[in-house]
Design a protein around this motif. Structure first.
Motif, PDB file in Angstrom:
ATOM      1  N   LEU A  88      32.542  35.482  30.353  1.00  0.00           N
ATOM      2  CA  LEU A  88      34.217  35.610  30.856  1.00  0.00           C
ATOM      3  C   LEU A  88      34.783  34.338  31.789  1.00  0.00           C
ATOM      4  CD1 LEU A  88      34.158  38.947  32.088  1.00  0.00           C
ATOM      5  CD2 LEU A  88      34.527  38.149  29.733  1.00  0.00           C
ATOM      6  N   ALA A  89      35.762  33.735  30.806  1.00  0.00           N
ATOM      7  CA  ALA A  89      36.822  33.089  32.190  1.00  0.00           C
ATOM      8  C   ALA A  89      38.197  32.963  31.434  1.00  0.00           C
ATOM      9  CB  ALA A  89      35.951  31.727  30.837  1.00  0.00           C
ATOM     10  N   GLY A  90      38.686  33.967  32.600  1.00  0.00           N
ATOM     11  CA  GLY A  90      40.085  33.961  32.971  1.00  0.00           C
ATOM     12  C   GLY A  90      39.949  35.269  31.809  1.00  0.00           C
ATOM     13  N   TYR A  91      39.222  36.161  31.376  1.00  0.00           N
ATOM     14  CA  TYR A  91      39.793  37.430  30.376  1.00  0.00           C
ATOM     15  C   TYR A  91      40.399  38.080  31.114  1.00  0.00           C
ATOM     16  CZ  TYR A  91      38.921  40.391  26.705  1.00  0.00           C
ATOM     17  OH  TYR A  91      39.512  41.467  26.117  1.00  0.00           O
ATOM     18  N   MET A  92      41.446  38.523  31.765  1.00  0.00           N
ATOM     19  CA  MET A  92      42.373  39.041  32.194  1.00  0.00           C
ATOM     20  C   MET A  92      42.801  40.737  31.634  1.00  0.00           C
ATOM     21  SD  MET A  92      43.178  36.947  34.473  1.00  0.00           S
ATOM     22  CE  MET A  92      44.391  37.550  35.155  1.00  0.00           C
ATOM     23  N   ARG A  93      41.459  41.541  31.093  1.00  0.00           N
ATOM     24  CA  ARG A  93      41.243  42.247  30.877  1.00  0.00           C
ATOM     25  C   ARG A  93      40.692  43.391  31.307  1.00  0.00           C
ATOM     26  NH1 ARG A  93      44.416  45.611  27.179  1.00  0.00           N
ATOM     27  NH2 ARG A  93      42.935  46.374  26.608  1.00  0.00           N
ATOM     28  N   LEU A  94      40.509  45.022  32.193  1.00  0.00           N
ATOM     29  CA  LEU A  94      39.612  45.540  32.647  1.00  0.00           C
ATOM     30  C   LEU A  94      38.450  45.648  31.543  1.00  0.00           C
ATOM     31  CD1 LEU A  94      41.428  47.422  35.774  1.00  0.00           C
ATOM     32  CD2 LEU A  94      39.467  45.709  35.665  1.00  0.00           C
ATOM     33  N   LEU A  95      37.555  45.485  31.976  1.00  0.00           N
ATOM     34  CA  LEU A  95      36.304  46.343  31.226  1.00  0.00           C
ATOM     35  C   LEU A  95      35.954  47.598  31.492  1.00  0.00           C
ATOM     36  CD1 LEU A  95      33.906  43.382  30.938  1.00  0.00           C
ATOM     37  CD2 LEU A  95      35.700  43.457  29.261  1.00  0.00           C
ATOM     38  N   THR A  96      35.534  48.425  29.991  1.00  0.00           N
ATOM     39  CA  THR A  96      35.512  50.148  30.731  1.00  0.00           C
ATOM     40  C   THR A  96      33.466  49.649  30.419  1.00  0.00           C
ATOM     41  OG1 THR A  96      34.546  50.244  28.057  1.00  0.00           O
ATOM     42  CG2 THR A  96      36.956  50.825  28.500  1.00  0.00           C
ATOM     43  N   PRO A  97      33.611  51.089  31.479  1.00  0.00           N
ATOM     44  CA  PRO A  97      31.467  51.069  31.337  1.00  0.00           C
ATOM     45  C   PRO A  97      30.883  50.524  29.941  1.00  0.00           C
ATOM     46  CG  PRO A  97      32.648  52.489  32.016  1.00  0.00           C
ATOM     47  CD  PRO A  97      33.724  51.971  31.307  1.00  0.00           C
ATOM     48  N   PRO A 119      37.492  39.263  46.344  1.00  0.00           N
ATOM     49  CA  PRO A 119      37.668  39.935  44.947  1.00  0.00           C
ATOM     50  C   PRO A 119      39.257  40.127  44.528  1.00  0.00           C
ATOM     51  CG  PRO A 119      37.081  41.604  46.240  1.00  0.00           C
ATOM     52  CD  PRO A 119      37.592  40.932  47.204  1.00  0.00           C
ATOM     53  N   GLY A 120      39.415  40.414  43.120  1.00  0.00           N
ATOM     54  CA  GLY A 120      40.873  40.413  42.555  1.00  0.00           C
ATOM     55  C   GLY A 120      41.452  39.342  42.672  1.00  0.00           C
ATOM     56  N   LEU A 121      42.547  39.694  42.929  1.00  0.00           N
ATOM     57  CA  LEU A 121      44.121  38.460  42.628  1.00  0.00           C
ATOM     58  C   LEU A 121      44.256  37.872  43.577  1.00  0.00           C
ATOM     59  CD1 LEU A 121      46.350  40.991  39.664  1.00  0.00           C
ATOM     60  CD2 LEU A 121      44.223  38.635  39.681  1.00  0.00           C
ATOM     61  N   ASP A 122      45.536  36.672  43.087  1.00  0.00           N
ATOM     62  CA  ASP A 122      45.810  36.176  44.131  1.00  0.00           C
ATOM     63  C   ASP A 122      45.179  35.278  45.692  1.00  0.00           C
ATOM     64  OD1 ASP A 122      48.439  36.608  43.211  1.00  0.00           O
ATOM     65  OD2 ASP A 122      48.506  37.849  44.125  1.00  0.00           O
ATOM     66  N   THR A 123      43.423  34.711  45.236  1.00  0.00           N
ATOM     67  CA  THR A 123      42.777  34.884  46.124  1.00  0.00           C
ATOM     68  C   THR A 123      43.047  33.312  46.907  1.00  0.00           C
ATOM     69  OG1 THR A 123      41.782  33.450  44.600  1.00  0.00           O
ATOM     70  CG2 THR A 123      40.353  35.171  44.218  1.00  0.00           C
ATOM     71  N   HIS A 124      43.068  32.117  46.298  1.00  0.00           N
ATOM     72  CA  HIS A 124      44.050  30.835  47.156  1.00  0.00           C
ATOM     73  C   HIS A 124      44.634  31.427  48.432  1.00  0.00           C
ATOM     74  CE1 HIS A 124      41.833  28.824  43.995  1.00  0.00           C
ATOM     75  NE2 HIS A 124      42.625  29.983  42.899  1.00  0.00           N
ATOM     76  N   ALA A 125      45.399  32.507  47.945  1.00  0.00           N
ATOM     77  CA  ALA A 125      46.584  32.357  48.693  1.00  0.00           C
ATOM     78  C   ALA A 125      46.361  33.126  49.781  1.00  0.00           C
ATOM     79  CB  ALA A 125      48.207  33.604  48.304  1.00  0.00           C
ATOM     80  N   ARG A 126      45.011  34.144  49.498  1.00  0.00           N
ATOM     81  CA  ARG A 126      44.686  35.414  50.410  1.00  0.00           C
ATOM     82  C   ARG A 126      43.928  34.631  51.368  1.00  0.00           C
ATOM     83  NH1 ARG A 126      42.450  38.795  46.111  1.00  0.00           N
ATOM     84  NH2 ARG A 126      41.135  40.058  48.289  1.00  0.00           N
TER      85      ARG A 126
END
Ligand code: GRF
Length: 206
Positions: A88-97, A119-126
């Protein structure tokens, strides 16, 4: 035979480019055989085709809210291409089980933080907001918990005084492009969990 790898991406695709370029050398222990995107117009698809890699969009729209049906369609492409590892490389879909279970211990992800932090988004700002002095990126195996799972590689970068989010993101991204190909190489050749030296230690602050 080198294991055949599929890269999943949704957007810019710079990590996909780094993986394809690394795998271009004859002694790289994995073959990038397929790029999958959920977006027909992802620039990544063109780059892949230009480098002789089969690239296919599998849009989610026809499947509506049935995310598993979308993944089953993708999985059929993976089977047809005899894929053994997913990156996965910037794949913006949540995966199912379904996909996570089917590809357990065979699916890698790259995340732009030193997991388990951010974890999650906006890691650099955080990372900036938290006042962290070190930030970085992580390659890990994918489990049912987002941005979790066994860590294969990490690289750390310093957060410099006055850094903007964009400056920090660029510093991290440069490391992503190094550790993802290295982690995939180690994984594909069956070497045990591999951890990078810290970029911050290799390049001490001026
Ligand atoms: C990267 O920062 C990666 O860590 C994250 O999504 C971003 C993808 O960038 N998962 P790119 O499409 O590889 O340029």
């Amino acid at each position: 035979m080198k294991p055949r790898v599929a890269i999943f991406c949704s957007g810019r695709g710079s990590n996909m480019e780094a993986l394809i370029k690394a795998a271009g050398s004859a002694n790289y222990p994995a073959e990038i055989a397929l790029v999958i995107s959920n977006k027909v117009d992802a620039p990544a698809l063109e780059f892949a085709r230009g480098h002789g890699v089969r690239a296919q969009a599998v849009e989610s729209k026809p499947f509506g809210r049935d995310r598993e049906a979308h993944e089953r369609a993708i999985d059929a492409v993976l089977a047809a291409e005899n894929i053994q590892i997913i990156c996965l490389a910037g794949y913006m879909r949540l995966l199912t089980p379904f996909l996570v279970e089917k590809w357990r211990d065979k699916m890698l992800n790259i995340h732009p933080s030193l997991l388990p932090a951010f974890p999650g988004l906006d890691t650099h700002a955080r990372a900036l907001a938290a006042g962290n002095r070190l930030h970085g990126c992580t390659v890990h195996l994918v489990t049912e918990i987002m941005d979790d799972g066994p860590i294969l590689a990490q690289a750390a970068v310093p957060v410099l005084p006055g850094d903007t989010e964009a400056e920090l993101a660029a510093r991290v991204l440069a490391q992503e492009h190094l550790i993802y190909p290295a982690a995939l190489a180690a994984f594909a050749s069956g070497r045990p969990v591999w951890a990078s030296a810290s970029a911050a230690l290799q390049n001490p602050l001026p």
